[in-house]
Design an enzyme around this catalytic site. Structure first.
Site, PDB file in Angstrom:
ATOM      1  N   ASP A   1      -2.002   6.844   6.039  1.00 15.58           N
ATOM      2  CA  ASP A   1      -3.052   5.996   5.457  1.00 15.58           C
ATOM      3  C   ASP A   1      -3.380   4.917   6.483  1.00 15.58           C
ATOM      4  O   ASP A   1      -2.692   3.915   6.582  1.00 15.58           O
ATOM      5  CB  ASP A   1      -2.547   5.365   4.158  1.00 15.58           C
ATOM      6  CG  ASP A   1      -3.494   4.278   3.646  1.00 15.58           C
ATOM      7  OD1 ASP A   1      -4.583   4.101   4.240  1.00 15.58           O
ATOM      8  OD2 ASP A   1      -3.141   3.603   2.659  1.00 15.58           O
TER       9      ASP A   1
ATOM     10  N   TRP B   1       0.827  -1.220   0.000  1.00 14.32           N
ATOM     11  CA  TRP B   1       0.000   0.000   0.000  1.00 14.32           C
ATOM     12  C   TRP B   1       0.847   1.249   0.000  1.00 14.32           C
ATOM     13  O   TRP B   1       0.505   2.237  -0.657  1.00 14.32           O
ATOM     14  CB  TRP B   1      -1.032  -0.052   1.122  1.00 14.32           C
ATOM     15  CG  TRP B   1      -2.034  -1.109   0.817  1.00 14.32           C
ATOM     16  CD1 TRP B   1      -2.187  -2.302   1.449  1.00 14.32           C
ATOM     17  CD2 TRP B   1      -2.967  -1.128  -0.283  1.00 14.32           C
ATOM     18  NE1 TRP B   1      -3.163  -3.049   0.824  1.00 14.32           N
ATOM     19  CE2 TRP B   1      -3.653  -2.359  -0.237  1.00 14.32           C
ATOM     20  CE3 TRP B   1      -3.288  -0.224  -1.306  1.00 14.32           C
ATOM     21  CZ2 TRP B   1      -4.642  -2.714  -1.160  1.00 14.32           C
ATOM     22  CZ3 TRP B   1      -4.269  -0.572  -2.231  1.00 14.32           C
ATOM     23  CH2 TRP B   1      -4.936  -1.797  -2.154  1.00 14.32           C
TER      24      TRP B   1
ATOM     25  N   LYS C   1     -13.096  -1.664   6.368  1.00 11.43           N
ATOM     26  CA  LYS C   1     -12.454  -2.598   7.298  1.00 11.43           C
ATOM     27  C   LYS C   1     -12.979  -2.357   8.712  1.00 11.43           C
ATOM     28  O   LYS C   1     -13.699  -3.197   9.241  1.00 11.43           O
ATOM     29  CB  LYS C   1     -10.943  -2.457   7.232  1.00 11.43           C
ATOM     30  CG  LYS C   1     -10.428  -2.724   5.803  1.00 11.43           C
ATOM     31  CD  LYS C   1      -9.083  -2.113   5.557  1.00 11.43           C
ATOM     32  CE  LYS C   1      -8.715  -2.030   4.093  1.00 11.43           C
ATOM     33  NZ  LYS C   1      -8.801  -3.281   3.365  1.00 11.43           N
TER      34      LYS C   1
END
Ligand code: PMP
Length: 360
Positions: free
Chosen positions: A172, A102, A196
């Protein structure tokens, strides 16, 4: 009806209480005669839902008043572009730490828009640790420093955060937001896709210090301009209303659990139990250095890869779903976000022990 234990990395399990409440309110929200899905986003009913959700998130995370909280669309991936567009000019220096898949995606996107420097990386070590902040080669004139506190695929998490001086730290936090308390004031911006730990996919949360916005570069699309969304209370266009409402139900559920410290205690217990079992076994393994293991995403391998399909089939037959690791790394991954009960961890461990006894 029996609900399975869903270990999906995202979209992930939601608390059953939240789903039940949503079901009960589906056709007729609080006597209004319609579903939240069918409401005008500018009507009193939805505006009250939206404001309550924002307040609950502010309470849970202790978000200071000088931070905007935005309820957006586009996923965390859109913010990979939103961050440089809002916080830096085309040739400005921006610093990034590379701790996994990511981070790399964030770096690649920003690389098209600013002068990106990868100031530290654990790629050569197979992303099994987070580089020590003391050794990051940061630039004092960087417009921001970007980190990924929890790498969803590698199962790698920060155990401490950098002191970046005047350089705002942008995080993030897609896969670990709301899993433990955080001192928001140490960050210039925090962003996360909802799917999530927050709610359904389609909603993206941006928490940003207001003095950092309002200077988006020339040509920034309105939909990526944080100041425009802040001014419009995230209603510049039609927001993802139902996802926002469900997120609000999750925030209230988190408050009922005792808030983020209570969640952190449970999450640590859950993760310790699973890593402890893996470490004691000669059959299962996790490569991440213990200090940097994620509390949310637990990747593990079997001693013999040829047993992977049998493992997954047996798991599914027991209602243990979505344990397959990310296609880029293989093996298994158990994502154990806030909504995964401790009983789910016990059920997984029971199954793993039995499988090892059978096949190991
Ligand atoms: N960052 C992290 C850490 C993630 O886990 C994900 C999604 N798995 C993303 C970014 C991308 O999020 P989205 O799909 O919401 O764009």
């Amino acid at each position: 009806m029996t609900r399975a234990y869903n270990f999906c990395a995202g979209p992930a399990a939601l608390p059953e209480e939240v789903l039940t409440q949503a079901r009960d309110e589906m056709l007729d929200w609080q006597g209004k005669g319609l579903s939240v899905m069918e409401m005008s986003h500018r009507g009193d009913a939805f505006v009250s839902i939206a404001q309550q959700a924002e307040q609950d998130l502010r309470d849970l995370m202790g978000i200071p008043d000088d931070y905007a909280v935005l309820f957006l669309q586009g996923g965390a991936s859109s913010q990979f572009a939103g961050v440089p567009l809002n916080l830096a000019g085309p040739n400005d220096p921006v610093d990034y730490v590379n701790t996994g898949v990511w981070s790399r995606k964030a770096i690649a996107e920003a690389g098209r828009m600013a002068d990106v420097k990868e100031v530290a990386s654990s790629e050569d070590a197979g992303y099994t640790h987070v580089p020590d902040p003391a050794e990051w080669r940061t630039r004092p004139d960087a417009r921001y420093l970007h980190i990924t506190p929890n790498e969803t695929i590698g199962g790698l998490a920060y155990s401490r955060f950098p002191e970046a001086g005047d350089v705002p730290v942008v995080a993030d936090w897609s896969s670990a937001i709301l899993s433990e308390p955080v001192d928001v004031s140490r960050f210039g911006m925090i962003y996360a896709g909802a799917q999530k730990n927050i709610g359904p996919a389609g909603l993206t949360i941006v928490i940003v210090r207001r003095d950092l916005i309002g200077n988006a570069r020339e040509g920034t699309p309105a939909m990526l301009d944080y100041a425009i969304h802040d001014k419009a209370d995230s209603m510049y266009n039609t927001p993802p209303t139902y996802a926002w409402y469900l997120a609000g139900l999750v925030f209230q559920w988190l408050k009922r659990q005792g808030g983020l410290q209570a969640m952190a205690d449970i999450n640590r217990r859950k993760a310790n139990r699973l890593y402890g079992f893996i470490d004691e076994s000669d059959f299962y393994a996790n490569p991440v250095q213990p200090e940097y293991r994620s509390l949310m995403n637990v990747p593990f391998t079997l001693a013999d890869d040829s047993l992977n399909s049998a493992f997954l089939e047996g798991a599914e037959a027991r209602g243990l779903l979505n344990l397959k690791g990310h296609r880029s790394v293989g093996g298994m991954r158990a994502s154990i976000y806030n909504a995964m009960p401790e009983a789910g961890i016990e059920a997984l461990i029971d199954y793993m022990a039995e499988f090892e006894k059978d096949k190991g």
